[in-house]
Design an enzyme around this catalytic site. Structure first.
Site, PDB file in Angstrom:
ATOM      1  N   SER A 115       7.659   1.333   1.629  1.00 14.36           N
ATOM      2  CA  SER A 115       8.371   0.963   0.410  1.00 14.36           C
ATOM      3  C   SER A 115       8.417   2.064  -0.651  1.00 14.36           C
ATOM      4  CB  SER A 115       7.785  -0.321  -0.191  1.00 14.36           C
ATOM      5  OG  SER A 115       6.387  -0.220  -0.351  1.00 14.36           O
ATOM      6  N   SER A 116       7.310   2.779  -0.881  1.00 15.60           N
ATOM      7  CA  SER A 116       7.329   3.802  -1.938  1.00 15.60           C
ATOM      8  C   SER A 116       8.217   4.980  -1.558  1.00 15.60           C
ATOM      9  CB  SER A 116       5.908   4.279  -2.252  1.00 15.60           C
ATOM     10  OG  SER A 116       5.321   4.932  -1.137  1.00 15.60           O
ATOM     11  N   ASP A 160       8.532   8.087   6.668  1.00 13.77           N
ATOM     12  CA  ASP A 160       9.262   7.092   5.884  1.00 13.77           C
ATOM     13  C   ASP A 160      10.502   7.668   5.210  1.00 13.77           C
ATOM     14  OD1 ASP A 160       7.209   5.445   6.639  1.00 13.77           O
ATOM     15  OD2 ASP A 160       6.166   5.534   4.715  1.00 13.77           O
TER      16      ASP A 160
END
Length: 341
Positions: A115-116, A160
């Site tokens: 998410s970050s 990510d």
């Protein structure tokens, strides 16, 4: 002017952790991940009041200050500030921007869905659209990584940012000197449909601070901890096996690989599993699931379970009895997107 952007969150299917330095620098890392239809969202509104304001709506955190070229990283919305600082310094020659930026994510912080880093990519994409920056996918992903890991100082790997930027199913290779190769996988529609029917995504009810686990993993690698290194070598090998099985739609092999990876992952660092995760894992298997694992660093967040679709509801019922939250999802083919209003 109003700019909006979004970037997809990802499921870590195999190899997670091997994208973290120094392991990836010394041995090379392999990761298989896939983006889903849950997103990090960003809106930038240009203003004329000589103010800078950030609002993380999902966290109810707000920051505002007068116009400046450099914002102090004081613990309040540091990622937002880090993105702003780098954009102004690198692409504006130090000329500040008067703006209001609002962000929110479809998943909580500490979810294990990246998410970050996904939020960093969404914010960067909005600035790319606003300023017409000539940045491609590799540029955005690497810049997001630099800002998050180096400028802001958040611990973590590299997968990510690349997943969020490129989107879809990707087999990603990580090497020394920040060299990354993204290999998009062409997965047939019937395989994607079968995977969606065979996967259960469950929020465990607890988020976690991934930095603590990742920092221990880094220490273990530097110390040449044999158990941790052997586990990471196994995760890397599993990523290759999982890639081949995914391309063929071999669900049973995917499930075996998932189980194998979860056992290996738990040896990388303390705190990757706990009583809550073990309870959910045990309940799912007793109800008929093939295997499961945590998505992300571990300790909490989301878990993925593989199951025969005819037993899907049976497994879900048992997990719900334990107050787990089942999240319906579909795989998302597109990476980050930005547009003007």
């Amino acid at each position: 002017m109003i700019i909006r952007s979004k970037a997809p969150l990802r499921l870590g299917l195999a190899g997670g952790g091997t994208d973290v330095s120094p392991y990836s620098d010394e041995f090379g890392g392999f990761v298989l991940n896939a983006t889903i239809n849950m997103y990090a969202h960003c809106t930038i509104e240009t203003t004329h009041d000589n103010r800078i304001s950030f609002y993380a709506a999902d966290r109810d955190e707000y920051f505002e200050t007068e116009l400046t070229e450099q914002l102090e990283l004081d613990g309040r919305l540091n990622l937002h500030k880090g993105i702003y600082n780098r954009v102004v310094r690198q692409f504006r020659g130090g000329k500040p921007l008067s703006l209001r930026m609002t962000t929110y994510s479809d998943a909580p912080a500490g979810s294990g869905l990246g998410s970050s880093s996904t939020m960093a990519v969404a914010m960067l994409k909005a600035f790319v659209e606003l300023l017409h920056l000539p940045l491609g996918e590799y540029d955005i992903a690497y810049l997001g990584y630099q800002i998050e890991r180096m400028d802001v100082g958040l611990s973590g790997g590299k997968q990510d940012q690349y997943a969020a930027t490129f989107g879809g199913f990707n087999f990603i290779e990580f090497y020394a000197e920040d060299r990354v190769i993204v290999n998009p996988l062409r997965i047939k529609n019937w395989i994607i449909n079968e995977l969606e029917n065979s996967m259960i995504l469950v929020y465990t009810g607890t988020s976690r601070e991934s930095a603590t686990i990742i920092e221990e993993q880094i220490r273990n690698t530097k110390a040449k901890n044999s158990q941790s290194l052997d586990a990471m070598h196994q995760l890397k090998a599993d990523a290759l096996t999982m890639k081949e099985a995914t391309l063929k739609g071999d669900i049973k092999t995917i499930a075996r690989c998932l189980a194998h990876s979860w056992e290996a992952k738990k040896k990388m660092a303390a705190g990757i599993s706990n009583d809550r995760l073990d309870q959910l894992y045990s309940a799912a298997l007793k109800a008929g699931a093939y295997a499961g694992k945590v998505s992300g660093a571990g300790g909490g967040g989301f878990m993925i379970f593989m199951v025969d679709p005819v037993k899907r509801i049976q497994v879900i019922k048992e997990l719900v009895k334990l107050d787990a939250q089942v999240t319906n999802f579909h795989f998302a083919k597109d990476g980050t997107q930005g547009w003007r209003i």
